[in-house]
Structures are given as C-alpha cells and as structure tokens.
Write an enzyme that holds these catalytic residues in place. Sequence first.
Site, mmCIF file in Angstrom:
data_model
loop_
_atom_site.group_PDB
_atom_site.id
_atom_site.type_symbol
_atom_site.label_atom_id
_atom_site.label_comp_id
_atom_site.label_asym_id
_atom_site.label_seq_id
_atom_site.Cartn_x
_atom_site.Cartn_y
_atom_site.Cartn_z
ATOM 1 N N GLY A 66 0.658 3.708 -0.963
ATOM 2 C CA GLY A 66 1.877 2.843 -0.660
ATOM 3 C C GLY A 66 1.423 1.280 -0.435
ATOM 4 O O GLY A 66 0.038 1.111 -0.540
ATOM 5 N N PHE B 8 4.202 -9.288 7.182
ATOM 6 C CA PHE B 8 3.414 -9.111 6.004
ATOM 7 C C PHE B 8 3.387 -10.444 5.430
ATOM 8 O O PHE B 8 4.549 -10.929 4.524
ATOM 9 C CB PHE B 8 3.525 -7.971 5.118
ATOM 10 C CG PHE B 8 3.540 -6.714 5.641
ATOM 11 C CD1 PHE B 8 2.477 -6.348 6.727
ATOM 12 C CD2 PHE B 8 4.131 -5.586 5.110
ATOM 13 C CE1 PHE B 8 2.303 -4.962 7.339
ATOM 14 C CE2 PHE B 8 3.565 -4.426 5.423
ATOM 15 C CZ PHE B 8 2.844 -4.119 6.477
ATOM 16 N N LYS C 215 11.096 6.418 15.611
ATOM 17 C CA LYS C 215 9.602 5.939 15.660
ATOM 18 C C LYS C 215 9.405 6.287 16.827
ATOM 19 O O LYS C 215 7.954 6.247 17.087
ATOM 20 C CB LYS C 215 9.784 4.121 15.198
ATOM 21 C CG LYS C 215 8.374 3.828 14.600
ATOM 22 C CD LYS C 215 8.437 2.520 14.010
ATOM 23 C CE LYS C 215 7.320 2.025 13.322
ATOM 24 N NZ LYS C 215 7.534 0.876 12.678
ATOM 25 N N ILE D 7 1.001 -1.111 2.305
ATOM 26 C CA ILE D 7 0.087 -1.234 3.251
ATOM 27 C C ILE D 7 -1.120 -0.240 3.384
ATOM 28 O O ILE D 7 -2.216 -0.346 3.492
ATOM 29 C CB ILE D 7 0.552 -1.498 4.821
ATOM 30 C CG1 ILE D 7 -0.380 -2.128 5.518
ATOM 31 C CG2 ILE D 7 1.138 -0.132 5.250
ATOM 32 C CD1 ILE D 7 -0.751 -3.467 5.086
ATOM 33 N N GLU E 92 2.569 2.620 12.157
ATOM 34 C CA GLU E 92 3.306 1.552 12.868
ATOM 35 C C GLU E 92 3.019 0.165 12.725
ATOM 36 O O GLU E 92 3.092 -1.078 13.265
ATOM 37 C CB GLU E 92 3.044 1.515 14.557
ATOM 38 C CG GLU E 92 3.359 3.002 15.302
ATOM 39 C CD GLU E 92 4.609 2.900 15.691
ATOM 40 O OE1 GLU E 92 5.412 2.115 15.543
ATOM 41 O OE2 GLU E 92 5.084 4.149 16.178
ATOM 42 N N THR F 207 1.384 13.132 -6.795
ATOM 43 C CA THR F 207 1.239 11.915 -6.519
ATOM 44 C C THR F 207 0.077 11.480 -7.935
ATOM 45 O O THR F 207 0.025 10.563 -8.546
ATOM 46 C CB THR F 207 0.366 11.254 -5.379
ATOM 47 O OG1 THR F 207 1.861 11.372 -4.200
ATOM 48 C CG2 THR F 207 -0.063 9.772 -5.373
ATOM 49 N N GLN G 286 9.552 9.101 6.338
ATOM 50 C CA GLN G 286 8.501 10.028 6.806
ATOM 51 C C GLN G 286 8.066 9.754 8.215
ATOM 52 O O GLN G 286 7.302 10.654 8.531
ATOM 53 C CB GLN G 286 7.468 10.132 5.695
ATOM 54 C CG GLN G 286 7.886 10.429 4.388
ATOM 55 C CD GLN G 286 6.546 10.490 3.578
ATOM 56 O OE1 GLN G 286 6.122 9.536 3.220
ATOM 57 N NE2 GLN G 286 6.555 11.712 2.836
#
Length: 302
Positions: free
Chosen positions: A13, A157, A135, A15, A112, A39, A88
């Site tokens: 993914g 980001f 979360k 990050i 996180e 994947t 997820q």
Amino acid sequence: MAPTSILIIGATGYIGRHIALAAAAAPEAAAYALISKATAGKPERKEVLDQLRSAGVQFLEGDLYDHASLVAALKQVSVVISTVGFAQLADQTKIIDAAKEAGTITRILPSEFGLDPSEKTIQAFGELATLWNVKKAVLPALRASGIPYTIVWANAFAGYALPGLGALGPPVENEVTVFGSGDVKGILNNEGDIGTYAIKAALDPRTVNKTVHVEPPQNVVTQNELIALAEKARGKTYARKTVSAEELFEQYKTFDPSIRFLPYLHYAIWISGDSLQPLPEGHVSSVDLYPDVEYKTLAQLL
C-alpha cells in the site's frame, strides 16, 4: 546483536511501501512483508513487489483473513507493523489475536499513520465521530492483549499535500485554495521519512505503550508560509481562493463519499490546527526522541 525482524502488513500500500523500504534500509532491522497469494498474483502489484524485493524485503506468505497463515508468519518475526487501510482497521484485532497465539511478538504498531484529530474536529463533522470509534477500538484490544505497542502519528503526507500547496488534490497551476486565514500551522512530512521514524519508534524501548508524533521542525508551516516557499522556489506568484470552515462543512455534506475525507482533513490541518495539539501523557515528540534524523525539508521537496 542480530537485527530485529519486522513484519509489515500492507506493505504494497501507499505508506506501507515506504515503511517496508525503511525497515530494509535500517541495519538494525530485518524486513519482512506479509504477501497473500491474491496480492502476489496481481499484475498491478508487480512493480511494488519488485521494488520491495530488490530493496531486501523478504516475503512471507499469509493473509489477514487466514488465521493459521497469519500465526505462521508472525512466529517468524518479533515486531509487526500494520499499515492496512480504513476498511480493514477494525480487522486489526485479527493481528492481535494471531500475535497472542504466535507468542513471539514483542511490539505491535497499529495502522495509525496519519493525523490525530482533535475532539473539536471530530464533533464538527458529525458522523465522523462514529467512524472514528472504529479506529479507537483497536487500542483497548492492544492494551488487553498485554503485548507492547507503539502508535505513530505521521501528520500529513507530503506526496498528497505538497502538489496543491496544502490542498489535497492535483498540482496547482495559477491559483491556490487557502483554508481559513492560512495562518494556522500544520505539519507535512515526506513519506520516506515517515518510514524512517516509524522503524526507529518500533525498535525504541522509550516508545513502549506510547504515541509518537512525527513533527520535524522545518516541516511545521502555515499554509501561507508554504505558498511563500513555493513562490520563492518557483519564481512565480499564485492567486489565492479562500475556503471557510463553513464551506468545508457544506462540502462534507455534499461531496461523494469517496472524497468526503478531503474537507475533514483540510479543516483538521489548516483550520483546527490538529497537527500541533498539546501532547497528553503518554505522547512523545520525534523532536525529543530523534533530533539527529536527517529528514527532507519542505523547501527541499518543493
């Protein structure tokens, strides 16, 4: 001392890739990535898989939704870092359950890697308060497991925020969208540097059961300061369009659900100033922990 084995879940993914690459580059770490059969077989994942493999990341076959394979993978490492996406987040309890069974895990970093929203921001966006509970539910499960954990709040980001000079979206051409007064400070960090800080935190005994805020001093700017940096670097002047807090609330109500997070983030970063909240007990700053890390400054990234 032998390198510490670190498994990244979600390494293909956005990050996750940067964190896996940072683990591979750290001499004190041995980097692993959990890769499912699905994947591994996707043509669109070939480039990132090749990049990870070339960097020295080792692949362990397993799946978040296959308990036996997850336990088997975790038995081969001592640290696990989750970088799964929002859909997820609630399923991270599966990682915790597998880690307890594996018996080898000495640290868990849950997914996180973003911005810690203030209660003001959560409540301002109504239903977001409900979404955020998904979360928040992970932390009690971590605490109950007895496995040491570390949370990393990476702030914005740079790859998303810099092209629009603070506005998350396409690169600016002639006009910049300024949120509120433009004088509230936010923090924008290079994704590779976020990976570096995350790996340092994962291996640091000082961060056990704590939250680390990534806040390199030269990356703390107001949006007006960011625009000025870009104008100086590019030798041009941008027109400015102001968007108020009230307009962001309206955008949140009317935007397609797939992009509804944008007005929320713009408010959190540039109006509410959530990047620079006072650190409560149990929270620590990267400034104090890792003052010697050489990070990419916004001036360099522009």
